[in-house]
Structure formats: structure tokens, C-alpha cells
Scaffold this active site. Structure first.
Site, PDB file in Angstrom:
ATOM      1  N   LYS A   1     -13.473 -17.815  52.910  1.00  0.00           N
ATOM      2  CA  LYS A   1     -12.633 -17.424  51.785  1.00  0.00           C
ATOM      3  C   LYS A   1     -13.171 -18.062  50.507  1.00  0.00           C
ATOM      4  CE  LYS A   1      -7.682 -17.545  50.569  1.00  0.00           C
ATOM      5  NZ  LYS A   1      -6.353 -17.982  51.054  1.00  0.00           N
TER       6      LYS A   1
ATOM      7  N   SER B   1      -3.342 -14.315  51.252  1.00  0.00           N
ATOM      8  CA  SER B   1      -4.375 -14.317  50.243  1.00  0.00           C
ATOM      9  C   SER B   1      -5.788 -14.294  50.817  1.00  0.00           C
ATOM     10  CB  SER B   1      -4.210 -15.529  49.333  1.00  0.00           C
ATOM     11  OG  SER B   1      -4.364 -16.742  50.039  1.00  0.00           O
TER      12      SER B   1
ATOM     13  N   SER C   1      -0.991 -16.933  54.393  1.00  0.00           N
ATOM     14  CA  SER C   1      -2.234 -16.344  53.898  1.00  0.00           C
ATOM     15  C   SER C   1      -3.373 -16.238  54.901  1.00  0.00           C
ATOM     16  CB  SER C   1      -2.724 -17.118  52.670  1.00  0.00           C
ATOM     17  OG  SER C   1      -1.851 -16.919  51.590  1.00  0.00           O
TER      18      SER C   1
END
Length: 562
Positions: free
Chosen positions: A130, A214, A238
Site C-alpha cells: 500500500k 483504504s 481498510s
């Protein structure tokens, strides 16, 4: 004339595409002309050998690379190709560093040739990250235009290009090959992934829907098998939301289990509800592999917030003995699950209710105990926990948007309206209340020993992670099913269960909404739009029960054919 931030965003967006070799470029059809770009659709751009490699789970890949049967370079090149395709179809990448990855892979092959042994337990395994992780010679924007060309919005220094997050160092030390960083919503505070650089990240199984957030780029990338396993973060769901929306396994560990040191973040310093880092991938065995590899690096020596807690095989073995996987027949017993279908605030939509039924019926058929979960009301947990998201009155995120003048996406625009900053006394009072709520929930969990018949309290809770299988754009209005886990700091693993069937998962015309918030969620469900989408659930365990919960999730997944 375009505004300066638009020019910067466009240049960055084009640079991401330019990092994809010309021979890997494709024409991306409009979403409504090709909803599902997984499986046979993406296969048309790959060789049979690339399909074989990229559809092998992380744990099986390392069986090949650590024994020299597959070269790290061939494996890396296959995943780079598929990741390039995934980005063009879903907008899932922020940073591409395929050349550096191939250089790493070649060095790993040279090491194996010289020493006839792997560098570490992850030798030759491609891993995606990420875009909160700092990687040397790779930019970190976290979706902010104002961070382009900077180090977290500040002027770059001589150290900036070589700085790496602690986990990045540990993954390299274990033999992993890092090759891309994945898309996030700017601010990180959304269950949909959208920003002004790459746009909207789509769900590859159904491009009517979001890939989640996210860690949405991770979800879309791994959902398209452009990575075998990757790392995201979770402060309100997330990791679990993208895992669930994309039919993957994902774990939200408890705070302090894995290293977060040196990562970019929003609202850094807010410690009431911590963001945690964890993996998502195509198999539980893959998640277990990377967590064990990291713990073998003894991260508590390098991150002051990591607990000195090595991998505990005995917690896995307890589950294996009860389920009959190992040990003698006399050890076989029953697991006990609490089923928590609705939190009484927002009801789950029909496909999610069916997924709960599938899991409950299979576990009962296998002889396990399932009891109704009747915890203290979640409303107070959510109300107190979510205060931490706006302690600073939005100062942190508003200051980052001010760097470029870019607008906030609608999904996070509530930050524009925040004004009040909490005082130290107010934050302290919130922390006291959170501690009280955690104790109340702990006491309830302990009390379930009287109803399970196993001599133990409930082993895990079966519950939705969202009220819908995936979110429609700008329609993610309720986070209660994922966020309570963060507030209580429990361990949670997502398990894929089924897919939406428009002929089965009909709208319940007799459903009576609890209130307007519930009605908004229920009205967002349309069987035609959702047809084919993944439907997943989460299994929630107590704090720091990562080994046990992975074992239970693996057992449940295999029981239901996943």
C-alpha cells in the site's frame, strides 16, 4: 486553463502509465461494456505459463522459488505483467518499479546459484505494498497531489530517496521482491479508493462497484492476481473491506503485532484507535507465511511499539486438534461461534444475510456450536471510537490539501466542515470511556462460557464486515460493522463465502428500515447491479489471537469450499 494541481496530477498519472512497457499496454473497454475483467478476460493478454505462475498462491510459490524449481526472475516478470494489466483495468497502482524488482529477482537467483539455498523464507516472492510504505528511490504520495515531488509534503533531503519503512527492510531481508505500491483514497479515511491522481479504483469482478478502501489498490490488484500477497493498513476496516470486496483473505492483527515504524500516515500521533498493518492475499497459508517471516525478523528490536511476541504454534495446534486436523481422535471436539448478523443500527443486505446462513449451516452440519451473539450495544463503541478520527478538527488532512489546492473527494469531504479541536481533557475522557467499553465487552465474551457447552467462551464471532457485498460509488455510508473491531483492538480475518446471484438475492420488499441511515444502505442494493459480486464475512477473535484466528479462518474457508 488547467489549475496547477490538475497539471501535476495529470503528469503523475501519465508517469505511472509510462512505467508500463509498451508491449504490456492494452485498450481498456468502458466499464459497462466489460464488467468482469477477472479470469478469462485478463487471461487473453497472458501466456499459459504466466497464468500458471500468477494463479499460484504465495505459499506454493515459495515452495518453488526456495527450492530452485522456479526462478525469482520468471515469477517476478509474470506478476509485473499481470499487475500492469490490472492497473490499466482498475486504476490500482500509484508506483511502478518493475525494473528494480527484476534486478532484485536476478540477485536472488544468483544467490541461490552460488549457495544452493534461498536467501530467506520469502525468497523470490513478489509482494505489493500500500502507498504508505516508504521504499528507496520510490515516491510516496498517499494519493495527495501536494506530496508529489516531496517527502510527505516536505522538501526532500539527501536521506529521502534511500529511506525505507521498517517492514520494507524486513521483507527484503526475508527474500521478498517488492515491485509496486498500490492506490489509496487521499486521507486514507474511506472505504472507497479515489484520489485526484489516479481517479477511482474499480472492483475487477464487477466494475459497477468499488474495490474498497483504504487498501483498495491492494484489493483490486490481488483480486486480479497481479500480486500473490500484499500489505495494507486498517484503522476502520481498510484491510478487511478490500479483502472482502475482492474475494480475498485478509487479516486485521491487533495493535503491536506487526511493525508500523517509518510509514506515512494521516493524523499521525492519534493513539486512541491505532492503525495497524497486515496482509491480504489469495490464501490463509499465504497470510501465515508472510506474518511468520516478519516475526522471525524480531521486529520488536526495531519498532518500539511492537510486542515481543513470536509466532505461537500452540494456538494453531489447539484449533487443529479440535477440528481433527492433527492429533488423535480423542482430541476432536467442537469450536463455538457467536453469530452476529445485525448490529441493530444498519441491517445487512440480502446477499450478506445469505452468506451468514451458509457459514452457520455448514458449521452446525460439522458438529460445531453456534450461539447468538448478544453483546453490549455497539452504538456507544462506535460513537466513542470515531471521535479519534476528528480529534484535530481535520487540521492534518486540510493542511495537506492546502499544499496543492486540490479538492477533497466527496467520500472524505466531511473533513472540510470540521472545526472543533478536542482538548487534552476531552481526549483523556474519551480514552477512559474506551477502556470501560473494552472491559464491558471482555466481560460479556467471558460470560459466553456458560452457553457454549465446550468449557470455553466463544472462539470466534461470525459477522458481516459491511452491510453490502461491496460499495457503489459514493454510497459507502456506514462503517459500523468493521470499525467496532478496531475500537476494541480485536483480531479479525476475512473469509470469502459466495457471490451475489440476482435470481436468489432478491430485494426484501417487506423489510422495514430501522431509520433513515438504514434505509439509505438498503436502498443502495440492486440485484442487477450487484450480480456476480463477491460476498465475504469476517471472523472476529480476541486481542492478539492472530495464530488462532488464521487457523479458524482456514478451517471455515475449506469447509465452505473456499
Amino acid at each position: 486553463m488547467p489549475k496547477e494541481w490538475e497539471t501535476l496530477a495529470k503528469k503523475k498519472r501519465e508517469a505511472i502509465l509510462e512505467a508500463i512497457p509498451q508491449e504490456w499496454r492494452i485498450n481498456n473497454p468502458p466499464n459497462d461494456q466489460q464488467l468482469d475483467v477477472t479470469g478469462a478476460y485478463i487471461h487473453q493478454y497472458l501466456t499459459p505459463r504466466e497464468v500458471e505462475i500468477t494463479e499460484t498462491t504465495a505459499d506454493d510459490i515459495v515452495k518453488q522459488t526456495t527450492t530452485g524449481r522456479w526462478s525469482a526472475e520468471e515469477v517476478t516478470r509474470a506478476f509485473c505483467h499481470r499487475a500492469a494489466l490490472a492497473h490499466q483495468l482498475t486504476n490500482c497502482l500509484h508506483e511502478i518499479f518493475f525494473s528494480a524488482a527484476l534486478t532484485t529477482a536476478k540477485s536472488l537467483d544468483a544467490h541461490y546459484a552460488q549457495h544452493n539455498k534461498p536467501l530467506g523464507p520469502l525468497h523470490g516472492l513478489p509482494i505489493s505494498l500500500k502507498d504508505q510504505f516508504h521504499v528507496r528511490d520510490v515516491e510516496t504520495t498517499m494519493g495527495y497531489v501536494g506530496w508529489i515531488g516531496t517527502f510527505e509534503g516536505r522538501e526532500r533531503t539527501a536521506k529521502s530517496p534511500i529511506f525505507e519503512s521498517e517492514m520494507v527492510r524486513e521483507l527484503r531481508d526475508a527474500g521478498a521482491v517488492l515491485f509496486c505500491k498500490t492506490a489509496v483514497p487521499h486521507t486514507l479515511m474511506s472505504g472507497e479508493t479515489v484520489n485526484n491522481i489516479i481517479g477511482y479504483t474499480w472492483n475487477p469482478r464487477n466494475r459497477n462497484l468499488s474495490a474498497g478502501g483504504s487498501s483498495g489498490g491492494e484489493g483490486a490488484l490481488i483480486g486480479l492476481r497481479g500480486s500473490p500477497v500484499g500489505f495494507g493498513t486498517d484503522i476502520g476496516g481498510s484491510i478487511r473491506i478490500p479483502a472482502g470486496f475482492n474475494g480475498l483473505y485478509g487479516i486485521r492483527p491487533s495493535g503491536g503485532r506487526l511493525p508500523y515504524e517509518g510509514m506515512a500516515n494521516s493524523m499521525d500521533g492519534q493513539n486512541s484507535v491505532l492503525s495497524v498493518v497486515g496482509p491480504l492475499g489469495t490464501s490463509v497459508a499465504g497470510l501465515r507465511l508472510v506474518i511468520k517471516a516478519l516475526l522471525e525478523r524480531r521486529p520488536w528490536l526495531y519498532d518500539p511499539l511492537v510486542l515481543e511476541l513470536p509466532w505461537r504454534d500452540e494456538l494453531e495446534r489447539e484449533v487443529s486438534e479440535v477440528t481433527g486436523k492433527v492429533g488423535d481422535a480423542g482430541m476432536v471436539g467442537k469450536l463455538c461461534f457467536g453469530v452476529f448478523e445485525s448490529d441493530g443500527i444498519v441491517g445487512p443486505t440480502p446477499p450478506v444475510r445469505r452468506a451468514v446462513k451458509i457459514v452457520v449451516e455448514k458449521l452446525k452440519e460439522l458438529g460445531h456450536v453456534v450461539v447468538e451473539w448478544k453483546p453490549p450495544p455497539h452504538k456507544a463503541i462506535l460513537s466513542e471510537g470515531m471521535k479519534s478520527w476528528w480529534y484535530d478538527g481535520g487540521h492534518d488532512v486540510k493542511s495537506v490539501f492546502a499544499l496543492s489546492g486540490e479538492p477533497m473527494a466527496p467520500q472524505v469531504a466531511f473533513y472540510q466542515d470540521l472545526e472543533k479541536e478536542f482538548s487534552g481533557s476531552e481526549i483523556a475522557a474519551t480514552n477512559v470511556r474506551l477502556r470501560q467499553l473494552k472491559k464491558e465487552y471482555m466481560d460479556y465474551w467471558n460470560s459466553t462460557e456458560t452457553v457454549t457447552g465446550t468449557g470455553r467462551p466463544v472462539d470466534a464471532i461470525i459477522t458481516p464486515l459491511a452491510p453490502f457485498p461491496a460499495a457503489r460509488p459514493e454510497m459507502y455510508s456506514y462503517y459500523g460493522y468493521s470499525t467496532w473491531v478496531n475500537v476494541l483492538d480485536y483480531t479479525s480475518v476475512v473469509v470469502p463465502v459466495t457471490n451475489v446471484d440476482k435470481e436468489v438475492d432478491l430485494v426484501d420488499k417487506d423489510y422495514v428500515p430501522i431509520d433513515e441511515g438504514d434505509k439509505k444502505v438498503y436502498d443502495s442494493y440492486d440485484p442487477e447491479i450487484y450480480d456476480g459480486a463477491h460476498v465475504s464475512l469476517q471472523l472476529v477473535g480476541r486481542r492478539l489471537q492472530e495464530e488462532k484466528m488464521l487457523a479458524i479462518a482456514e478451517y471455515v474457508g475449506k469447509a465452505i469450499g473456499k
